[in-house]
Design a protein around this motif. Structure first.
Motif, PDB file in Angstrom:
ATOM      1  N   PRO A 235       0.843  -1.186   0.000  1.00  0.00           N
ATOM      2  CA  PRO A 235       0.000   0.000   0.000  1.00  0.00           C
ATOM      3  C   PRO A 235       0.883   1.242   0.000  1.00  0.00           C
ATOM      4  N   GLU A 236       0.265   2.389   0.004  1.00  0.00           N
ATOM      5  CA  GLU A 236       0.999   3.641   0.148  1.00  0.00           C
ATOM      6  C   GLU A 236       2.042   3.474   1.244  1.00  0.00           C
ATOM      7  N   LEU A 237       3.251   3.683   0.889  1.00  0.00           N
ATOM      8  CA  LEU A 237       4.283   3.447   1.895  1.00  0.00           C
ATOM      9  C   LEU A 237       4.359   4.628   2.849  1.00  0.00           C
ATOM     10  N   HIS A 238       4.481   4.241   4.093  1.00  0.00           N
ATOM     11  CA  HIS A 238       4.489   5.254   5.136  1.00  0.00           C
ATOM     12  C   HIS A 238       5.822   5.991   5.176  1.00  0.00           C
TER      13      HIS A 238
ATOM     14  N   PHE B 265       8.314  -1.746   9.599  1.00  0.00           N
ATOM     15  CA  PHE B 265       7.266  -0.727   9.434  1.00  0.00           C
ATOM     16  C   PHE B 265       7.840   0.522   8.765  1.00  0.00           C
TER      17      PHE B 265
ATOM     18  N   ALA C 213      10.256   0.658   6.785  1.00  0.00           N
ATOM     19  CA  ALA C 213      10.599   0.387   5.383  1.00  0.00           C
ATOM     20  C   ALA C 213       9.372   0.328   4.481  1.00  0.00           C
ATOM     21  N   VAL C 214       8.333  -0.364   4.932  1.00  0.00           N
ATOM     22  CA  VAL C 214       7.215  -0.631   4.014  1.00  0.00           C
ATOM     23  C   VAL C 214       5.843  -0.309   4.591  1.00  0.00           C
ATOM     24  N   GLY C 215       5.794   0.243   5.779  1.00  0.00           N
ATOM     25  CA  GLY C 215       4.500   0.655   6.320  1.00  0.00           C
ATOM     26  C   GLY C 215       3.602  -0.483   6.744  1.00  0.00           C
TER      27      GLY C 215
ATOM     28  N   LEU D 117       1.704  -7.557   2.757  1.00  0.00           N
ATOM     29  CA  LEU D 117       2.075  -6.638   1.682  1.00  0.00           C
ATOM     30  C   LEU D 117       1.035  -6.605   0.576  1.00  0.00           C
TER      31      LEU D 117
ATOM     32  N   PRO E 129      -4.860  -1.891   2.514  1.00  0.00           N
ATOM     33  CA  PRO E 129      -3.982  -0.868   3.074  1.00  0.00           C
ATOM     34  C   PRO E 129      -3.852  -1.049   4.589  1.00  0.00           C
ATOM     35  N   HIS E 130      -2.685  -0.722   5.077  1.00  0.00           N
ATOM     36  CA  HIS E 130      -2.390  -1.059   6.472  1.00  0.00           C
ATOM     37  C   HIS E 130      -3.385  -0.440   7.438  1.00  0.00           C
TER      38      HIS E 130
END
Lengths: 342, 760
Positions: A335-338, B724, B726-728, B745, B749-750
């Motif tokens: 998803p949209e990366l934080h 987190f 790195a990739v949320g 992944l 969405p997270h």
């Protein structure tokens, strides 16, 4: 392990005769698989036939304009470290290098890697009478199946463990066998055949036969090949999924493409149909992504292994992009990366 | 891939090297190093005695079953079989809370059923296979959810809850929740991990008359002696336990296991010495594991980051039995790591039909720390506060649990500073996200209840002709380098060269109370005792020399091999020994109790950089910088080695290690080193030990504390936080496998970063 007799025949003919004499006789070369199977009592041969010392069983790699001939006793380390192999058949060298550990690669032979049995933990445990060992069910289907096959080829859901077999499949190798009734030569796709009722084993090798050599045809000029392997640690792990691919471009169009998946079925899994429409066309990102999706069509993942589908697709895309010469394209699944502190 | 391990940061920061008493020897090599690398070192498995037999144990294939009958006739009749034991003929010895040595009910796949001793391993194995057991399989529960489900079959008594939950509370958590402006409310789970010390469990048992000697791989020779004597109902003085060298224990070798007593019984039955070492398979079934946990954690905070409450409901999967030893306190870290008025934990212990859990390097803290430090990171993100700054704002200046000041109140803060500086936390520049491989960084802190050491701990120090010193302790060196560190402390305390010192360890017959090597306690327990013994011995050596030199004792100094007077006259220790004749100078040093007014803790912090492949889900740890307070550093190589080992074990826990149990049969499917995936050399990141050398002289006279356990504690959380970054993707369940990563992944969405709109 069960006690056994040991024999060291003087030549190939003696070996083949000994194999023909009794079903309880097994050939031993590197022993990296067979001895482990014996310790686990999955294999309990009465006689171990040491073929590693045979003078007329080849341990050489020979290359000529037609291709490479590799003797059955060639080790994975030999393949990994041979510069000519690395140049002519990168996928093969990469596959050998990605397998097991340096210690195991020094012992494991080419013949043995083709014939190694699945690493399925139900198959390898004496506690389970799984179908592949003569039982009635595949315990993985309702058990811990995170490492198992996503394609259903019959009862068994184990995956073929050999990296090298996967690469050889993409390179269209032929397997040379010798039996007490003479030699035969099989395309690798015929040599591997999913286990089925009446032949609960992953190859069509007969009990009285030995693999004596593997022949890899030299790809047409301009061909490139690659082997990619996803593992759950950086070394000494069987593929979660792997892909071997061999590509030849004609100008900017695909002339030939072979792609074989590992870790997804009981045998190396050639991806045929899904790639066919790529031939004759430029290798564009969209077409690659579509082919990657198509390659997994027909997969029937189990409870814990559906992750292998996106993983296989990612490896296929990466392999094709890499062979096509473009940098591996980030196809973000995330998803949209934080982005935050620090 | 870069796989470089740096042995240690240049040198420790903290005390001035010029004032560091161990400066000269702090890089000393292991005393036993040459013996180990040349193969001379004798481990338990290497012991060979005349007439020795080989023993093996038959284990239950069922997760839960009643044994109706055992027929050992065929096994006993095999040529070469000397003894067969099962419930029929073995002494009825109580074991665990409610069980027996050979129980009629087996409660996990791997439970001991029978044992044989034969004149070869092959015969012993053949004999095991000849034993016929009739089982009546019983319904089993293999995980906590099914164990706690209504109507679940009870493993002991009527409920699968092992006693009442442990509840600990301070302040008013409800009020803390009301006061919160932001709440993190999450459920974390951790897996069962297996110790997999390089050397498996086991021992060689020898009876001489009524006296038993066990050459055992144990973390506590005195504890094992006591427990084995108790089980065999013989006086403790009739049992001797010897542990010369060990290949690790990680907590799992701190109790007597059934195989220790089985070896003794087989040896008695056969009147022969018996060799009983477990193979890797048995090792991974029946000698303990790190308990799985489920932790429901709620943290409340003000917008400025001040914590208003921490509450946790914790369930621990203990397996089929309580194995004893150090308890797993998952709840501990919630009460101590941060200043917070309102804290409540409720920790329940749950039985399942799986192998029993036992202490595993920082038991409970590894699990609790993963949850707490993941939540703190989530809070920091939500509040847009730097994770280290958030921790500083909630710094615990005192031990809130015991309401005491710490002996080293600043050290945790100093590890933050040291680790962030060495890592470049504030200077970190992220690589541009072009390809599928994304990098990120994460931070986690920890404290640890252990490391302070405590009585009992005795050492004996003797001047022996021709002028050497001999240090004796019953304590064992489990592979950490205890032997070397104790010798260094002793040489320094005496003021002599370490080469003039001999050291004897690992033998209960030395009759010296000694600690079990657990709780990071060995050095912190024994170093002060050594100081005591050295003071006494030095004083008496100087007195004896004073008589001979006709100088006042105050004018004398002990140096290597001699006594030197202010006047310049000197006496060699050789001459002193000759003059002493039969008189010996020897002293016992005793570990005094720690001060009751202060609390000792160890603590630290780690920064981690990871690389995540967003297409394949593969996670690679690129770099770890670790800083831990272990008091004064006696030997920087040994400390760095504990730090690196702990970090690697933490990486395994975070990424790949998990026991896998077949959901129908309860059989462990990966009880081997091929399928149970420890990190390999190729998985090893750059590990930098940013050493802190902070002599904690408030804790003890030697200023030392333990380092064995701390380095594994924060690694998993730091990795999770880096992933987190790195990739949320926020991870709540260890280990972070490729499978789990890909699910996250490619999932939706997270999740929301925090539940600040949750009803209060």
């Amino acid at each position: 392990m069960k006690p056994f007799d040991y024999a060291a025949p003087v030549n190939l003919d003696h070996s083949l005769r000994a194999l023909a004499r009794g079903r309880g006789t097994r050939a031993l070369a590197g022993g990296t698989d067979l001895l482990a199977l014996m310790k686990a009592r999955v294999a309990s041969p009465d006689v171990l036939l040491n073929v590693k010392q045979l003078r007329d069983l080849s341990r050489d790699i020979a290359l000529d304009e037609r291709g490479a001939s590799l003797g059955a006793l060639v080790t994975l380390a030999d393949i990994e470290l041979d510069p000519a192999i690395a140049q002519a058949f990168p996928a093969l060298a990469q596959a050998a290098a990605s397998a097991a550990t340096p210690q195991l690669r020094n012992m494991a032979t080419l013949g043995g890697t083709l014939l190694q049995r699945p690493r399925c933990w139900y198959f390898r445990s004496e506690r389970f009478e799984c179908w592949l060992k003569g039982g009635t069910e595949c315990h993985a289907r309702h058990g811990e199946n995170q490492f198992h096959a996503v394609f259903d080829t019959g009862c068994c859901r184990a995956v073929h463990p050999s990296d090298v077999a996967c690469a050889l499949s993409a390179l269209k190798a032929e397997i040379e066998l010798r039996g007490s009734h003479g030699p035969r030569r099989l395309a690798i796709g015929e040599f591997f055949d999913p286990p089925r009722e009446g032949r609960r084993v992953e190859t069509v090798l007969r009990d009285d036969e030995l693999v004596v050599a593997v022949h890899v045809p030299r790809p047409a000029p301009g061909s490139r090949s690659i082997y990619l392997k996803a593992m759950d640690r950086a070394a000494w792990a069987f593929a979660l999924v792997s892909v071997a691919a061999c590509l030849r471009m004609d100008e900017d169009r695909v002339a030939e493409l072979e792609l074989v998946l590992g870790g997804v079925a009981t045998v190396p899994w050639p991806v045929g149909e899904a790639l066919r429409h790529l031939v004759g066309k430029p290798l564009a990102a969209r077409a690659i992504a579509e082919a990657a999706r198509g390659a997994l069509a027909g997969a029937e993942p189990l409870r814990m292994n559906a992750y292998k589908l996106p993983l296989a697709q990612a490896l296929i895309r990466r392999a094709l992009h890499s062979l096509a010469g473009s940098a591996s394209e980030a196809v973000s699944l995330a998803p949209e990366l934080h982005r935050g502190p620090p | 891939m870069q796989t470089l391990v740096r042995p240690s940061d240049t040198h420790a920061s903290g005390s001035d090297p010029g004032l560091d008493p161990y400066h000269a020897t702090s890089a000393a090599g292991r005393i036993e190093g040459p013996d180990k690398v040349s193969g001379r070192a004798r481990y338990s498995a290497d012991v060979r005695l005349p007439g020795m037999l080989w023993a093996k144990i038959l284990r239950s294939p069922h997760a839960h079953a009643r044994i109706h009958d055992i027929d050992t006739g065929a096994a006993a009749a095999l040529p070469g079989v000397h003894a067969v034991l099962c419930y029929r003929n073995a002494p009825d010895i109580p074991w665990y809370d409610h069980g027996r040595l050979f129980d009629r009910t087996v409660r996990f796949a791997g439970d001991e059923v029978a044992a044989v001793a034969a004149d070869s391993e092959a015969t012993a194995e053949e004999a095991l296979r000849a034993i016929r057991v009739t089982y009546e399989p019983l319904p089993c529960v293999l995980d906590m959810a099914s164990a706690l489900a209504p109507g679940a079959p009870a493993i002991h008594g009527t409920s699968n809850r092992a006693g009442d939950p442990a509840i600990e509370q301070r302040g008013n958590p409800r009020r803390g929740l009301r006061e919160a402006e932001l709440i993190i409310d999450r459920v974390y789970t951790t897996q069962v991990a297996l110790h997999n010390a390089l050397e498996p469990h086991g021992c060689v048992a020898l009876w001489q008359d009524e006296r038993l000697t066990l050459y055992a791989s144990t973390q506590g020779v005195n504890t094992l002696r006591c427990e084995v004597a108790d089980k065999l109902s013989i006086p403790e003085r009739q049992v001797r336990v010897v542990t010369e060298h060990m290949g690790g224990g990680f907590g799992a070798k701190q109790v007597a296991w059934k195989h220790d007593v089985i070896a003794a019984l087989l040896a008695r039955e056969s009147a022969r010495p018996v060799h009983l070492m477990l193979d890797r398979h048995a090792e991974n079934l029946a000698t303990g594991n790190r308990n799985a946990t489920r932790q429901h954690l709620r943290i409340g905070a003000k917008r400025d980051g001040t914590l208003t409450t921490i509450t946790a409901r914790i369930e621990i999967q203990i397996g089929a039995y309580r194995a004893g030893g150090e308890t797993s306190s998952v709840d501990g870290i919630y009460h101590s790591l941060y200043a917070c008025r309102n804290v409540r934990t409720e920790q329940a212990v749950v039985y399942t039909n799986t192998g029993p859990a036992v202490a595993f390097r920082a038991p409970g803290y590894v699990e609790g720390n993963f949850a707490l430090e993941s939540a703190l990171d989530e809070l920091a993100r939500a509040l847009n506060i730097d994770p280290i700054e958030l921790r500083l704002r909630n710094y615990a200046e005192t031990d809130q649990r015991r309401r005491k000041p710490y002996t080293s109140p600043d050290s945790l803060r100093r590890t933050y500073a040291r680790v962030s500086e060495a890592f470049g936390w504030r200077r970190y520049v992220r690589s541009v996200d072009s390809g599928p491989k994304r990098r990120g960084i994460g931070f986690a802190a920890h404290d640890w209840v252990g490391g302070g050491g405590s009585p009992p701990g005795k050492v004996r120090l003797t001047l022996v002709p021709p002028g050497r010193f001999r240090l004796e302790s019953a304590a064992q060196d489990i592979g950490t380098g205890t032997r070397t560190a104790l010798a260094q402390v002793c040489a320094q305390a005496l003021g002599v060269d370490i080469a003039t010192l001999d050291i004897a360890l690992g033998d209960s017959n030395l009759q010296l109370a000694s600690p079990t090597s657990a709780g990071s306690a060995t050095l912190a327990t024994l170093a002060p005792a050594i100081h005591g013994a050295a003071d006494q011995v030095r004083k008496r050596v100087l007195q004896a020399a004073a008589e001979l030199l006709l100088e006042p004792a105050q004018a004398l100094e002990l140096r290597t091999g001699r006594v030197v007077a202010n006047s310049g006259r000197e006496l060699s220790l050789r001459s002193l020994c000759e003059h002493l004749g039969r008189r010996t100078i020897t002293a016992i040093g005793k570990r005094a109790a720690n001060r009751r007014s202060q609390s000792i803790r160890t603590c630290g912090a780690q920064c981690v950089e990871v690389e995540v492949d967003i297409e394949t889900g593969e996670v690679r740890v690129v770099r770890v910088v670790a800083s831990h307070d272990c008091g004064r550093i006696v030997n920087r190589h040994l400390v760095a080695s504990q730090v690196m080992g702990g970090v690697m074990q933490g990486i395994g826990f975070a990424l790949t290690e998990a026991r896998v149990v077949d959901p129908r049969s309860g059989v462990v499917l990966n009880a081997n080193l091929e399928d149970y995936k420890l990190p390999t050399v190729a998985d090893t990141p750059v590990i930098i030990h940013a050493a802190l050398d902070l002599a904690d002289t408030e804790a003890n006279v030697a200023g030392v504390k333990g380092i064995g356990e701390p380095p594994i504690i924060p690694t998993a959380a730091a990795i999770a936080n880096a992933i987190f970054d790195a990739v949320g993707v926020r991870l709540y369940n260890t280990p972070f496998s490729v499978c789990g990563m890909l699910e996250k992944l490619s999932g939706p969405p997270h999740a929301r970063m925090c539940d600040n709109d949750e009803p209060r």
